[in-house]
Design a protein around this motif. Structure first.
Motif, PDB file in Angstrom:
ATOM      1  N   ALA A  52       0.849  -1.182   0.000  1.00 58.75           N
ATOM      2  CA  ALA A  52       0.000   0.000   0.000  1.00 58.75           C
ATOM      3  C   ALA A  52       0.884   1.231   0.000  1.00 58.75           C
ATOM      4  CB  ALA A  52      -0.886  -0.014   1.232  1.00 58.75           C
ATOM      5  N   ALA A  53       0.479   2.224  -0.735  1.00 57.32           N
ATOM      6  CA  ALA A  53       1.238   3.464  -0.704  1.00 57.32           C
ATOM      7  C   ALA A  53       1.094   4.059   0.691  1.00 57.32           C
ATOM      8  CB  ALA A  53       0.688   4.424  -1.747  1.00 57.32           C
ATOM      9  N   PRO A  54       2.176   4.605   1.261  1.00 58.16           N
ATOM     10  CA  PRO A  54       2.041   5.206   2.595  1.00 58.16           C
ATOM     11  C   PRO A  54       1.057   6.382   2.546  1.00 58.16           C
ATOM     12  CG  PRO A  54       4.196   5.696   1.613  1.00 58.16           C
ATOM     13  CD  PRO A  54       3.521   4.712   0.714  1.00 58.16           C
ATOM     14  N   ASP A  55       0.445   6.612   3.670  1.00 56.37           N
ATOM     15  CA  ASP A  55      -0.535   7.699   3.721  1.00 56.37           C
ATOM     16  C   ASP A  55       0.203   9.038   3.620  1.00 56.37           C
ATOM     17  OD1 ASP A  55      -2.657   9.310   4.074  1.00 56.37           O
ATOM     18  OD2 ASP A  55      -2.869   8.952   6.231  1.00 56.37           O
ATOM     19  N   MET A  56      -0.004   9.705   2.532  1.00 51.20           N
ATOM     20  CA  MET A  56       0.728  10.958   2.329  1.00 51.20           C
ATOM     21  C   MET A  56      -0.246  12.092   2.097  1.00 51.20           C
ATOM     22  SD  MET A  56       4.311  10.352   1.547  1.00 51.20           S
ATOM     23  CE  MET A  56       5.137   9.404   0.338  1.00 51.20           C
ATOM     24  N   GLN A  57      -1.176  12.223   2.991  1.00 45.74           N
ATOM     25  CA  GLN A  57      -2.113  13.327   2.904  1.00 45.74           C
ATOM     26  C   GLN A  57      -1.358  14.633   3.136  1.00 45.74           C
ATOM     27  OE1 GLN A  57      -5.553  13.525   2.722  1.00 45.74           O
ATOM     28  NE2 GLN A  57      -6.085  11.356   2.614  1.00 45.74           N
ATOM     29  N   ILE A  58      -1.461  15.509   2.188  1.00 45.42           N
ATOM     30  CA  ILE A  58      -0.744  16.770   2.333  1.00 45.42           C
ATOM     31  C   ILE A  58      -1.737  17.847   2.782  1.00 45.42           C
ATOM     32  CG2 ILE A  58       0.717  18.461   1.167  1.00 45.42           C
ATOM     33  CD1 ILE A  58       1.902  15.673   1.027  1.00 45.42           C
ATOM     34  N   LYS A  59      -1.450  18.420   3.926  1.00 45.42           N
ATOM     35  CA  LYS A  59      -2.296  19.531   4.378  1.00 45.42           C
ATOM     36  C   LYS A  59      -1.515  20.829   4.229  1.00 45.42           C
ATOM     37  CE  LYS A  59      -5.124  17.117   7.790  1.00 45.42           C
ATOM     38  NZ  LYS A  59      -4.320  16.011   8.380  1.00 45.42           N
TER      39      LYS A  59
ATOM     40  N   ARG B 167       7.643  11.958  -9.445  1.00 45.64           N
ATOM     41  CA  ARG B 167       6.714  11.577  -8.375  1.00 45.64           C
ATOM     42  C   ARG B 167       7.459  10.718  -7.340  1.00 45.64           C
ATOM     43  NH1 ARG B 167       2.637   9.704 -11.520  1.00 45.64           N
ATOM     44  NH2 ARG B 167       1.630  11.713 -11.737  1.00 45.64           N
ATOM     45  N   ASP B 168       8.240   9.779  -7.842  1.00 43.61           N
ATOM     46  CA  ASP B 168       8.985   8.857  -6.977  1.00 43.61           C
ATOM     47  C   ASP B 168       9.939   9.610  -6.037  1.00 43.61           C
ATOM     48  OD1 ASP B 168      10.090   6.556  -5.914  1.00 43.61           O
ATOM     49  OD2 ASP B 168      11.261   6.038  -7.688  1.00 43.61           O
ATOM     50  N   VAL B 169      10.712  10.522  -6.584  1.00 42.52           N
ATOM     51  CA  VAL B 169      11.677  11.227  -5.717  1.00 42.52           C
ATOM     52  C   VAL B 169      11.010  12.175  -4.752  1.00 42.52           C
ATOM     53  CG1 VAL B 169      13.968  11.164  -6.715  1.00 42.52           C
ATOM     54  CG2 VAL B 169      12.279  12.609  -7.760  1.00 42.52           C
ATOM     55  N   THR B 170       9.971  12.864  -5.197  1.00 41.64           N
ATOM     56  CA  THR B 170       9.353  13.814  -4.257  1.00 41.64           C
ATOM     57  C   THR B 170       8.657  13.067  -3.128  1.00 41.64           C
ATOM     58  OG1 THR B 170       7.604  14.030  -5.889  1.00 41.64           O
ATOM     59  CG2 THR B 170       9.038  15.888  -5.629  1.00 41.64           C
ATOM     60  N   LYS B 171       8.113  11.862  -3.444  1.00 41.80           N
ATOM     61  CA  LYS B 171       7.479  11.059  -2.391  1.00 41.80           C
ATOM     62  C   LYS B 171       8.466  10.756  -1.273  1.00 41.80           C
ATOM     63  CE  LYS B 171       3.725   8.253  -4.220  1.00 41.80           C
ATOM     64  NZ  LYS B 171       3.501   7.000  -4.930  1.00 41.80           N
ATOM     65  N   ARG B 172       9.674  10.453  -1.664  1.00 38.65           N
ATOM     66  CA  ARG B 172      10.687  10.106  -0.674  1.00 38.65           C
ATOM     67  C   ARG B 172      10.939  11.291   0.272  1.00 38.65           C
ATOM     68  NH1 ARG B 172      14.270   6.010  -0.332  1.00 38.65           N
ATOM     69  NH2 ARG B 172      13.565   5.125  -2.283  1.00 38.65           N
ATOM     70  N   VAL B 173      11.022  12.495  -0.288  1.00 34.23           N
ATOM     71  CA  VAL B 173      11.235  13.683   0.551  1.00 34.23           C
ATOM     72  C   VAL B 173      10.005  13.940   1.422  1.00 34.23           C
ATOM     73  CG1 VAL B 173      11.870  16.122   0.561  1.00 34.23           C
ATOM     74  CG2 VAL B 173      12.680  14.640  -1.294  1.00 34.23           C
ATOM     75  N   LEU B 174       8.826  13.805   0.787  1.00 28.83           N
ATOM     76  CA  LEU B 174       7.585  14.035   1.534  1.00 28.83           C
ATOM     77  C   LEU B 174       7.467  13.073   2.720  1.00 28.83           C
ATOM     78  CD1 LEU B 174       4.953  14.684  -1.282  1.00 28.83           C
ATOM     79  CD2 LEU B 174       5.651  16.280   0.515  1.00 28.83           C
ATOM     80  N   ALA B 175       7.863  11.801   2.499  1.00 28.62           N
ATOM     81  CA  ALA B 175       7.771  10.821   3.580  1.00 28.62           C
ATOM     82  C   ALA B 175       8.619  11.257   4.770  1.00 28.62           C
ATOM     83  CB  ALA B 175       8.212   9.446   3.088  1.00 28.62           C
ATOM     84  N   TYR B 176       9.815  11.774   4.468  1.00 25.15           N
ATOM     85  CA  TYR B 176      10.654  12.260   5.581  1.00 25.15           C
ATOM     86  C   TYR B 176      10.028  13.474   6.256  1.00 25.15           C
ATOM     87  CZ  TYR B 176      14.541   9.063   4.797  1.00 25.15           C
ATOM     88  OH  TYR B 176      15.315   7.941   4.716  1.00 25.15           O
ATOM     89  N   LEU B 177       9.440  14.371   5.477  1.00 26.10           N
ATOM     90  CA  LEU B 177       8.802  15.555   6.058  1.00 26.10           C
ATOM     91  C   LEU B 177       7.630  15.158   6.942  1.00 26.10           C
ATOM     92  CD1 LEU B 177       8.758  18.027   3.029  1.00 26.10           C
ATOM     93  CD2 LEU B 177       9.938  18.397   5.205  1.00 26.10           C
ATOM     94  N   LEU B 178       6.849  14.175   6.465  1.00 24.76           N
ATOM     95  CA  LEU B 178       5.644  13.772   7.188  1.00 24.76           C
ATOM     96  C   LEU B 178       5.944  12.780   8.306  1.00 24.76           C
ATOM     97  CD1 LEU B 178       3.413  13.260   4.046  1.00 24.76           C
ATOM     98  CD2 LEU B 178       2.958  14.946   5.831  1.00 24.76           C
TER      99      LEU B 178
END
Lengths: 85, 575
Positions: B23-30, B132-143
């Motif tokens: 499953a894709a990790p939950d990456m809800q961006i607020k 998309r792949d690379v930004t997800k990785r950064v977003l995961a660390y941010l979140l």
């Protein structure tokens, strides 16, 4: 500021690997680097900007460098754009 | 009840195991207002640094495990994270809009993704997935959410996901990941390419696998057929387990033959070569044990572009193939355009019968500037390897003489201007027109070799367009009419001491191989994946035995009789 018109010789244009080579070379200079194609300007240190402008073989672009090492930058980047492989 | 789902074959092999739903990790961006831009930028830079460190590590591991080409994907990802247009725009957005880093990064990345998704070229559209792949990785660390860590797997599974990003695929642990299935993707998507280089069975583009299968359900992935079976019956499991064992056995058996020469049971050597369409195919040819290139179709150089390729571009491509093949022979066919192959930038008159019309050597002798450019590139590239030049669609001796004369003219012109050209190359013709097959004895005095192009030779002999389903039954490779022509060509060549090859699909056909061996064919050129099976088959066949069958076969009345004879008399012992 130095400007030079260059006809791209890269067999597959400025895609993928050549685009990466271009950016890697550009970032070794402190000068600002720009590519102008059809009056649209992209940042020469931006891999996405360069790939998105889809520069093909045989297209003429204007290369602009602005900064202390502008002459060296133009020479190095021209070599990337006009290499045959 | 088992359920069958069909997708796109991405990587061959059979896998049986429990589904692991990725499953894709939950990456809800607020979007959140911030107060301190400097500390938000700092947070962004920290996440960026961790993502870059990950990618560096992955690139290094991939380099040792899979090679430079795959590692370059991740080096390109690193460049995206270093892209000033991305990084600076995100920072500006944080400062100017006083918005959180997640939302700023998401918006900026989305703008780039949109840009690439709109481009009219598959390659560029796939780059959207990279961003998309690379930004997800950064977003995961941010979140602070966990990114999929394939290293955490402890049992054998089949990965089921909507899509696998290149970094997901690269991190798959081959010890536990037996296969994977995705909803989206095609044969050329990164995940498919990676699966093939990792030799993990995979089916992609199933549309709905993530909703059709539940976690831990037993499933079978059949990468040969592009089929997935969910919750299989015992019989199905037994059937595919057998197939899996057969695959493994066959592969091990064939792999032993990669560096072997092709030798028949009675110690005659024949050459097995590969048909290739571009320099990129050479690696596959060599990995499958090709002893040469029997047909390099040069059309790829002319397709998908706006203008003719220059001499230099062609030279680079030919040189690349010749150099990679070392001293192994490389037969390069001059341009075969026309018929069903058109170029957008070359005006061709509409024809009633394009396959009987203005194509290949006919066009080249008429549009000589095209032909001469190609010949110059070939002559120059010839010094880098074992070049053989082949003219396609030769019907008359005059055509061959004219083509050869032009080649000689270009050779002397190059030499006179001080360019080094090879003078050790052979010049031959493709035999695909029945007239040339009948006159092979006459041609044999002047050419260095023949290569029989059976796809066209059969269609011209039977007067049947093989693209036309209503007459497709007439496309009969084993028809005695075709076989008699082949004998005529091979005998005529040998009488003058010239070698004879074949570069049509027939050369790799297990039913045809014993006949061709008996007829005395010297070189068999086929798609790379057929080489090892053919080498195995030939090692079990005796040429002298096959020669004895030839008279019987050529006296038969129908194609069906020939096929039945080969299958029951020759192939009965598992050959």
């Amino acid at each position: 500021m130095v400007e030079k018109k260059i006809v791209v010789q890269l067999a597959h244009g400025l895609h993928a690997r050549p685009a990466a080579n271009f950016v890697k070379t550009a970032t070794t200079f402190s000068s600002e680097i720009k590519i102008v194609k059809n009056e649209k300007t992209v940042n020469g240190k931006s891999i996405m900007g360069i790939m998105a402008s889809a520069i093909a073989k045989g297209e003429e672009i204007t290369l602009i460098a602005d900064g202390v090492d502008e002459n060296e930058a133009i020479a190095a980047l021209e070599a990337v754009l006009t290499s045959q492989e | 009840m088992s359920q069958k789902i069909v997708g796109v074959k991405a990587s061959v092999g059979i896998a049986i195991g429990k589904a692991f739903l990725l499953a894709a990790p939950d990456m809800q961006i607020k979007t959140v207002a911030i107060e301190d831009a400097a500390s938000e930028i700092h947070r962004f830079e920290a996440a960026l640094a961790r993502a870059k460190a990950d990618l560096q590590e992955i690139a290094q591991r991939v380099e040792t495990e899979m090679g430079t080409e795959q590692a370059d994907i991740f080096r390109a990802h690193l460049l995206v994270l270093e892209d000033p247009e991305l990084v600076d725009t995100v920072k500006d957005k944080i400062t100017q809009e006083m918005t959180n880093a997640e939302s700023a990064l998401h918006d900026v990345a989305q703008a780039f993704i949109g840009l690439f998704e709109q481009m009219d070229n598959d390659y560029m559209r796939e780059r959207a997935a990279d961003i998309r792949d690379v930004t997800k990785r950064v977003l995961a660390y941010l979140l602070g959410v966990n990114f999929f860590q394939p290293s955490s797997l402890t049992e054998e599974v089949i990965i089921v996901a909507e899509d696998l990003t290149p970094s997901d695929t690269a991190q798959l642990n081959r010890q536990y990941v037996k296969g994977f299935v995705t909803d989206i993707g095609g044969r050329t998507s990164h995940s498919a390419i990676m699966a093939r280089s990792m030799e993990i069975p995979a089916v992609v583009g199933t549309q709905n696998i993530t909703s059709a299968v539940q976690a831990s359900t037993l499933m079978i992935v059949d990468g040969h057929e592009g089929v997935v079976i969910i919750d299989p019956s015992e019989e199905e499991v037994a059937h595919y387990t057998r197939k899996q064992a057969e695959d493994a056995e066959q592969k091990a058996e064939l792999a032993k033959l990669v560096h072997n020469q092709t030798v028949t049971a009675d110690q005659h050597h024949v050459e097995l070569a590969a048909n290739i369409g571009s320099p990129a195919d050479v690696a596959g040819a060599l990995a499958n044990g090709a002893e040469g290139v029997g047909l390099f179709r040069t059309e790829f150089l002319y397709m998908g572009r706006d203008d003719f390729p220059t001499e230099e571009e062609q030279y680079v491509a030919y040189k690349q193939v010749l150099t990679s093949m070392g001293d192994k022979p490389v037969v390069i066919r001059t341009l075969d355009i026309g018929g069903d192959k058109h170029l957008s930038y070359l005006d061709m008159p509409e024809e009633m019968n394009p396959f009987l019309g203005y194509r290949a050597i006919r066009l080249c002798l008429d549009r000589q500037e095209l032909f001469r450019t190609q010949l110059r590139a070939l002559l120059r590239a010839g010094v880098h390897g074992n070049l053989k030049i082949m003219f396609p669609m030769i019907a008359t001796l005059e055509e061959f003489r004219q083509a050869k004369a032009i080649l000689e003219e270009e050779k002397h012109a190059l030499q006179n201007s001080g360019v080094v050209v090879s003078d050790r190359f052979e010049v031959g013709i493709m035999i695909e027109i029945p007239a040339a097959a009948m006159m092979a004895d006459v041609f044999a005095r002047e050419v260095d070799f023949f290569s029989i192009g059976t796809n066209d030779l059969i269609q011209y002999t039977m007067a049947a367009d093989r693209m036309n389903e209503r007459v497709a039954y007439l496309y009969q490779p084993y028809h005695p009419a075709v076989l008699r022509l082949l004998r005529n060509v091979i005998q005529a060549g040998h009488k003058e001491g010239k070698w004879v090859g074949m570069c049509g699909e027939m050369a790799g056909d297990p039913v045809a191989v014993p006949i061709l061996l008996g007829l005395g064919l010297d070189e068999f050129s086929m798609s790379a994946s057929s080489i090892l099976p053919a080498r195995k088959q030939l090692s079990l066949l005796s040429r002298e035995e096959m020669e004895k069958h030839i008279d019987t076969i050529l006296q038969m009345s129908t194609s069906a009789q020939v096929e039945a004879f080969v299958k029951t008399t020759i192939m009965k012992d598992g050959i």
